[in-house]
Design a protein around this motif. Sequence first.
Motif, PDB file in Angstrom:
ATOM      1  N   SER A  81       4.233   1.882  -5.291  1.00 21.04           N
ATOM      2  CA  SER A  81       4.747   2.569  -4.106  1.00 21.04           C
ATOM      3  C   SER A  81       4.612   4.078  -4.228  1.00 21.04           C
ATOM      4  O   SER A  81       4.301   4.766  -3.252  1.00 21.04           O
ATOM      5  N   HIS A  86       3.330   2.923   0.020  1.00 20.69           N
ATOM      6  CA  HIS A  86       3.430   1.600   0.649  1.00 20.69           C
ATOM      7  C   HIS A  86       4.524   0.807  -0.060  1.00 20.69           C
ATOM      8  O   HIS A  86       4.493   0.665  -1.280  1.00 20.69           O
ATOM      9  N   GLN A 109      -7.644   0.876  -0.548  1.00 20.24           N
ATOM     10  CA  GLN A 109      -6.377   1.503  -0.221  1.00 20.24           C
ATOM     11  C   GLN A 109      -6.436   3.020  -0.404  1.00 20.24           C
ATOM     12  O   GLN A 109      -7.110   3.528  -1.295  1.00 20.24           O
ATOM     13  N   LYS A 410       1.288   5.011   5.691  1.00 16.67           N
ATOM     14  CA  LYS A 410       2.013   3.745   5.562  1.00 16.67           C
ATOM     15  C   LYS A 410       3.515   3.979   5.719  1.00 16.67           C
ATOM     16  O   LYS A 410       3.978   4.361   6.766  1.00 16.67           O
ATOM     17  N   ASP A 411       4.285   3.788   4.672  1.00 20.04           N
ATOM     18  CA  ASP A 411       5.745   3.914   4.755  1.00 20.04           C
ATOM     19  C   ASP A 411       6.238   5.289   4.327  1.00 20.04           C
ATOM     20  O   ASP A 411       7.435   5.557   4.339  1.00 20.04           O
TER      21      ASP A 411
END
Length: 518
Positions: A81, A86, A109, A410-411
């Motif tokens: 992460s 992510h 990625q 992403k996050d």
Amino acid sequence: MRTINILAGLTCAGLPVALCAQQTQKPNVIVIMADDIGYGDLSCYGEKTIQTPNVERLAKGGVRFTDAHAVAATSTPSRYSFLTGHYSWRRTDTGIAPGDAGMIIRPEQYTVADLFKDAGYATAAIGKWHLGMGDKTGQQNWNGLISPGLKDIGFDYSYIMAATGDRVPCVWVENGRVVGLESDDPIFVSYKEPFPGEPLGKTHPELLTVMKPSPNHGHDQAIVNGISRIGYMKGGKKALWKDENINDSIVTHGLDFIEQHKDTPFFLYLATNDAHVPRVPHPRFVGKSGMGPRGDVLVEFDWTVGQVVETLERLGIRENTLIVLTSDNGPVVDDGYQDRAVDLLGKHRPWGPFRGGKYSSFEAGTRIPFIVSYPGKVKKGISKALVSQIDFLATMAEFLSVPLTEEQKKDSREQLQTWYGKDKKGRDYVIEHAGSLAISDGTWKYISPSKKKAYEKLTNTELGNSPEEQLYLLKKDIGEKRNLAKEYPEKVKDLKQVLAKHLACRTTSFDQFDSLLE
């Protein structure tokens, strides 16, 4: 390649040439990633039983966060992460990786290393990796080029442990090739069957001359350097690392990279092995802490930090280098070896004032040290802002003035103003994973129900798992002792709705979290 002038508009009138060059060059970034070092393992976080003066100096020159969190309470998902932005729980293959795992971060990625490389930086990953190598698990070519590798996810240079300290193969891998391997002594690795004739820790305890495994932990297979590990291997005798030299090797290669790129912008991911098991400090640090090997490797980690800062100062680039110091997850004392860590702990509290530890959904599992130092930019002091390692990617993009797409971020979310001390609040909430999902807004914390065991006897850790929903008022109950879920159902509902929003965006199905969507 896109060129970004981060310091556009600055002038060097009247400044020496060397200082002018430093001020106009893009700032360097170094991440010092500790391993299993908890909130209370560093003296700057209030523990009087340990002295880590180099970390203290770094903290005093920057900002020390007291409510910072890893995404997960174990190494592989946490690091995944951190480097991708992510949430690891969105995938089912981000658990603790075996030593022969394939690449968990896939070449397609987007990573932090890609971000820096695209911005014109030299990039390097040195030290503990634990995110797999090669295309598929168990199919690496340990005796040739291991591909795909870190170069395929943005790192120009890599010098990494093939897996982690307690897992085979116990070798260094530099740019995809095992270091020091001789062609007439190839390496063989297996996580399924032992190799005939190769002694194991459980069958040949007399060969365990450096350290013996704790009962029932499973660290009793292949023997390397008088220590038994997880997994089986044979061959590669000249390539095997010496445990007492692991940290020196990491530091040496890290400092060499800094030296080589002192005149160009660089990003260095320097991941130490301290304080992961097996803990074998260099003889220089043996006995320095009074707490045995675990305490001694904390002193060794502090020395590492000092070496990095001293090198930057000697090269005249400290003022132009942002340093982030953190840990991958919370602490664990007995994690598989008889190093007397429990007996010699004394009054030391690696977990600080929190409950749990590594592997746990309670605070000590993911609340980690987080220090940011950038002279002249980061406001010095202590911040209570809520921060998460998930935001490293987006924050670095903001730092470099590089726009990212939502798919790339992403996050991850931009938190540069929080790092600089201008935003006192930080995130609205952090989400963590350790057997169950948890969410905290800094005041309240909700832990979702789990059918997994609540207590890990081997490591003496409360895992925080329960078939019932849990809600804690952290502002008054930092030790998470009183479950208020039944008394505050509306607060439970509010936090569950936030989790459900994130789960609705997941790419895979998790039966254990489905109740959150109801």
